[in-house]
Design a protein around this motif. Structure first.
Motif, short mmCIF file in Angstrom:
data_model
loop_
_atom_site.label_atom_id
_atom_site.label_comp_id
_atom_site.label_asym_id
_atom_site.label_seq_id
_atom_site.Cartn_x
_atom_site.Cartn_y
_atom_site.Cartn_z
N ALA A 14 0.74 -1.14 -0.10
CA ALA A 14 -0.07 -0.04 -0.11
C ALA A 14 0.78 1.40 0.03
CB ALA A 14 -0.82 -0.16 0.96
N LEU A 15 2.15 1.16 0.47
CA LEU A 15 2.86 2.34 0.45
C LEU A 15 3.70 2.63 -0.84
CD1 LEU A 15 4.45 2.00 4.19
CD2 LEU A 15 2.64 3.31 3.46
N ALA A 16 3.47 1.54 -1.93
CA ALA A 16 4.26 1.62 -3.12
C ALA A 16 4.05 3.25 -3.76
CB ALA A 16 3.76 0.45 -4.07
N GLN A 17 4.92 3.33 -4.68
CA GLN A 17 4.88 4.80 -5.12
C GLN A 17 3.81 5.03 -6.16
OE1 GLN A 17 8.71 5.47 -6.42
NE2 GLN A 17 9.80 5.64 -4.27
N THR A 18 3.41 4.04 -6.94
CA THR A 18 2.52 4.29 -8.16
C THR A 18 1.76 2.96 -8.13
OG1 THR A 18 3.95 3.47 -9.55
CG2 THR A 18 4.03 5.59 -9.54
N PRO A 19 0.46 3.14 -8.78
CA PRO A 19 -0.35 1.79 -9.13
C PRO A 19 0.52 0.95 -10.02
CG PRO A 19 -1.77 3.76 -9.38
CD PRO A 19 -0.05 4.19 -9.26
N GLN A 20 1.07 1.26 -10.99
CA GLN A 20 1.96 0.43 -11.65
C GLN A 20 3.02 -0.50 -11.21
OE1 GLN A 20 1.38 3.69 -12.29
NE2 GLN A 20 0.01 3.60 -14.17
N GLN A 21 3.60 0.15 -10.16
CA GLN A 21 4.46 -0.53 -9.25
C GLN A 21 3.86 -1.73 -8.42
OE1 GLN A 21 6.52 2.94 -7.64
NE2 GLN A 21 8.35 2.34 -8.25
N ILE A 22 2.77 -1.26 -7.97
CA ILE A 22 1.97 -2.20 -7.05
C ILE A 22 1.50 -3.37 -8.11
CG2 ILE A 22 -0.34 -2.47 -5.83
CD1 ILE A 22 -0.31 0.57 -5.08
N ALA A 23 0.94 -3.00 -9.13
CA ALA A 23 0.75 -4.17 -9.83
C ALA A 23 1.95 -4.92 -10.15
CB ALA A 23 0.14 -3.62 -11.04
N GLU A 24 2.91 -4.45 -10.69
CA GLU A 24 4.32 -5.06 -11.09
C GLU A 24 4.56 -6.00 -10.09
OE1 GLU A 24 7.08 -6.40 -13.86
OE2 GLU A 24 5.22 -5.85 -13.94
N TYR A 25 4.83 -5.59 -8.66
CA TYR A 25 5.37 -6.07 -7.64
C TYR A 25 4.57 -7.40 -7.14
CZ TYR A 25 6.51 -7.26 -2.73
OH TYR A 25 6.71 -7.70 -1.39
N ARG A 26 3.03 -7.12 -7.41
CA ARG A 26 2.06 -8.23 -6.94
C ARG A 26 2.18 -9.40 -7.83
NH1 ARG A 26 -3.39 -4.78 -5.41
NH2 ARG A 26 -2.99 -4.41 -3.43
N ARG A 27 2.33 -9.07 -9.04
CA ARG A 27 2.60 -10.13 -10.21
C ARG A 27 3.87 -10.95 -9.89
NH1 ARG A 27 5.37 -11.10 -14.70
NH2 ARG A 27 6.38 -8.98 -14.49
N LYS A 28 5.04 -10.28 -9.79
CA LYS A 28 6.34 -10.93 -9.53
C LYS A 28 6.27 -11.63 -8.17
CE LYS A 28 9.15 -7.89 -12.31
NZ LYS A 28 10.39 -6.93 -12.17
N LEU A 29 5.52 -10.97 -7.18
CA LEU A 29 5.51 -11.75 -5.79
C LEU A 29 4.69 -13.10 -6.06
CD1 LEU A 29 6.33 -11.83 -2.98
CD2 LEU A 29 4.10 -10.55 -2.44
N ALA A 30 3.50 -12.91 -6.79
CA ALA A 30 2.80 -14.30 -6.79
C ALA A 30 3.48 -15.31 -7.90
CB ALA A 30 1.44 -13.83 -7.91
N GLU A 31 4.47 -14.83 -9.04
CA GLU A 31 5.30 -15.73 -9.47
C GLU A 31 6.35 -16.45 -8.58
OE1 GLU A 31 6.74 -13.64 -12.79
OE2 GLU A 31 4.92 -13.54 -13.99
N TYR A 32 6.77 -15.80 -7.78
CA TYR A 32 8.12 -16.23 -6.81
C TYR A 32 7.40 -17.06 -5.70
CZ TYR A 32 11.24 -16.01 -2.81
OH TYR A 32 11.95 -16.32 -1.82
N ASN A 33 6.16 -16.65 -5.34
CA ASN A 33 5.58 -17.71 -4.30
C ASN A 33 5.15 -19.02 -4.83
OD1 ASN A 33 5.97 -15.83 -2.14
ND2 ASN A 33 4.24 -14.91 -2.33
N ALA A 34 4.67 -18.98 -6.11
CA ALA A 34 4.35 -20.07 -6.80
C ALA A 34 5.43 -21.13 -6.81
CB ALA A 34 3.62 -19.85 -8.06
N VAL A 35 6.49 -20.73 -7.00
CA VAL A 35 7.75 -21.55 -7.20
C VAL A 35 8.29 -21.62 -5.84
CG1 VAL A 35 9.88 -21.81 -8.46
CG2 VAL A 35 8.13 -20.66 -9.48
N ARG A 36 8.69 -20.78 -5.01
CA ARG A 36 9.33 -21.12 -3.75
C ARG A 36 8.55 -21.78 -2.71
NH1 ARG A 36 14.40 -19.42 -2.44
NH2 ARG A 36 14.64 -20.44 -0.19
N GLN A 37 7.27 -21.60 -2.80
CA GLN A 37 6.68 -22.40 -1.74
C GLN A 37 6.90 -23.89 -1.85
OE1 GLN A 37 2.48 -21.27 -0.97
NE2 GLN A 37 2.30 -23.20 0.33
N PRO A 38 6.74 -24.64 -3.10
CA PRO A 38 6.90 -26.10 -3.05
C PRO A 38 8.57 -26.39 -2.88
CG PRO A 38 6.29 -25.05 -5.27
CD PRO A 38 6.19 -23.90 -4.24
N PHE A 39 9.25 -25.30 -3.34
CA PHE A 39 10.59 -25.57 -2.93
C PHE A 39 10.85 -25.71 -1.29
CE2 PHE A 39 14.66 -23.60 -1.74
CZ PHE A 39 15.57 -24.65 -2.00
N ASP A 40 10.38 -24.63 -0.77
CA ASP A 40 10.72 -24.53 0.43
C ASP A 40 10.02 -25.94 1.26
OD1 ASP A 40 12.20 -22.28 0.49
OD2 ASP A 40 10.32 -21.05 1.18
#
Length: 371
Positions: A14-40
């Protein structure tokens, strides 16, 4: 992710600087968690199995049962190959605290003077310290090959008696990476443990030197023995456990006792006793074959229990047992040498190769000549 973790993530987003940054961060975080969780999950299961197997081996040894290859995890740990964790674009709520610099030789000396009124007796030359170390090491039964090759491995083959990890080559901008000091690279934690367990041996050696001395030298040794007695008493104020010694080692007085490694009367004995603890540990476990320098270094480097677990196995098992069996997960993942040389045989061979490469440097030659 837990509810608390999700809430914290959303709060930071919510503290991100722009809506575009928020959307991009959420997308990358979802991709990361989808791979990282089964690895962990896979990694957690793997390292749990490592701990379970270790406990089972210890029980078998206590019962006098033979250890076989199946008593180890025989697969390599899972490796994460997914996307990196994205950087949160939000400004941090608090600036990160700068990490306190590690103490260096100047700090060991100043704290020793401040807290124990002690200044180590420095050798007149590096050769003098090497001769003192060779005398002590030989008297305890360490061979020239063991001492010189371990010195080559630990101090780079040319390290001086006050060499500290990270500061071996006088490189511009070099910084200490640990408190490891001297020919065998003792940590403050090691020094505190040695004073706790072998304070009587060290004091006896000083008293014997005092008895043979006279005049100013005798008086100096008497003062030194009194200081060492104070340091031993200080080290015994906590339980005789690695974790307790580690906490004590970051205190000003804990830093101060490390200066004993720089003293020509005490330092060689501390460095020797550290290796002899490993030799005697192996003997108590029933391993009476002479330890090669690489085998002794494994015990020195990974701890006596894990090191003995490695050196006591037959050659055939060394070729198939992964090095991960002898580490905690965090330690293994920070150790590129153990990851690269991922079986016991490979790790011992790499240790030997490094020793071979560095025993021809002048410092190693001088130490060999001192024996």
């Amino acid at each position: 992710m837990t509810a608390a973790a999700i809430a914290a993530t959303l709060s930071s987003v919510a503290l991100a600087q722009t809506p575009q940054q928020i959307a991009e961060y959420r997308r990358k975080l979802a991709e990361y968690n989808a791979v990282r969780q089964p690895f962990d999950e896979a990694a957690s299961s793997y390292w749990t199995a490592i701990g379970d197997k270790r406990r089972a081996r210890n029980a078998k040894r206590r019962n006098g049962e033979a250890i076989i290859a199946e008593d180890y995890v025989l697969t390599q740990p899972p490796v994460y190959t997914g996307p990196p964790k994205p950087v949160d674009p939000s400004p941090p709520e608090k600036p990160p605290k700068p990490r306190a610099p590690l103490p260096v030789v100047a700090d060991f000396l100043s704290q020793a003077q401040e807290h124990f009124h002690f200044t180590p007796r420095k050798p007149a030359t590096e050769i003098d310290y090497k001769r003192a170390y060779a005398r002590v090491a030989s008297s305890y039964g360490l061979t020239r090959d063991q001492a010189v090759r371990i010195y080559s491995f630990e101090s780079g083959g040319n390290g001086k008696y006050d060499v500290q990890a990270g500061l071996e080559g006088n490189r511009p901008g070099a910084r200490a990476i640990s408190t490891a000091l001297g020919y065998n690279q003792l940590l403050t934690t090691n020094t505190i443990g040695l004073l706790t367990e072998h304070g009587g041996i060290i004091l006896k050696a000083l008293h014997e030197k005092t008895h043979q001395a006279s005049g100013a030298q005798k008086a100096e040794l008497q003062r030194k023995a009194a200081v060492v007695q104070q340091m031993v008493a200080f080290c015994k104020t906590v339980p005789n456990q690695w974790s307790a010694h580690e906490k004590l080692g970051v205190t000003p007085r804990g830093i101060a006792v490390h200066a004993l490694n720089l003293d020509i009367d005490v330092g060689p004995l501390l460095q020797t006793l550290k290796l002899m603890d490993s030799v005697n540990f192996a003997k108590r476990k029933g391993y009476h074959a002479p330890l090669t320098a690489a085998e002794l270094e494994m015990m020195n480097l990974t701890g006596d229990g894990n090191g003995f677990d490695m050196v006591s196995m037959p050659q055939a098992m060394r070729a198939v047992v992964p090095t991960s069996n002898f580490f905690q997960r965090n330690g293994y993942e920070r150790n590129p040498v153990a990851i690269r040389n991922n079986t016991v045989a490979k790790l011992l061979a790499a240790t030997d190769a490094r020793m071979d490469n560095q025993i021809n440097l002048q410092g190693a030659k001088d130490l060999a000549a001192a024996f």
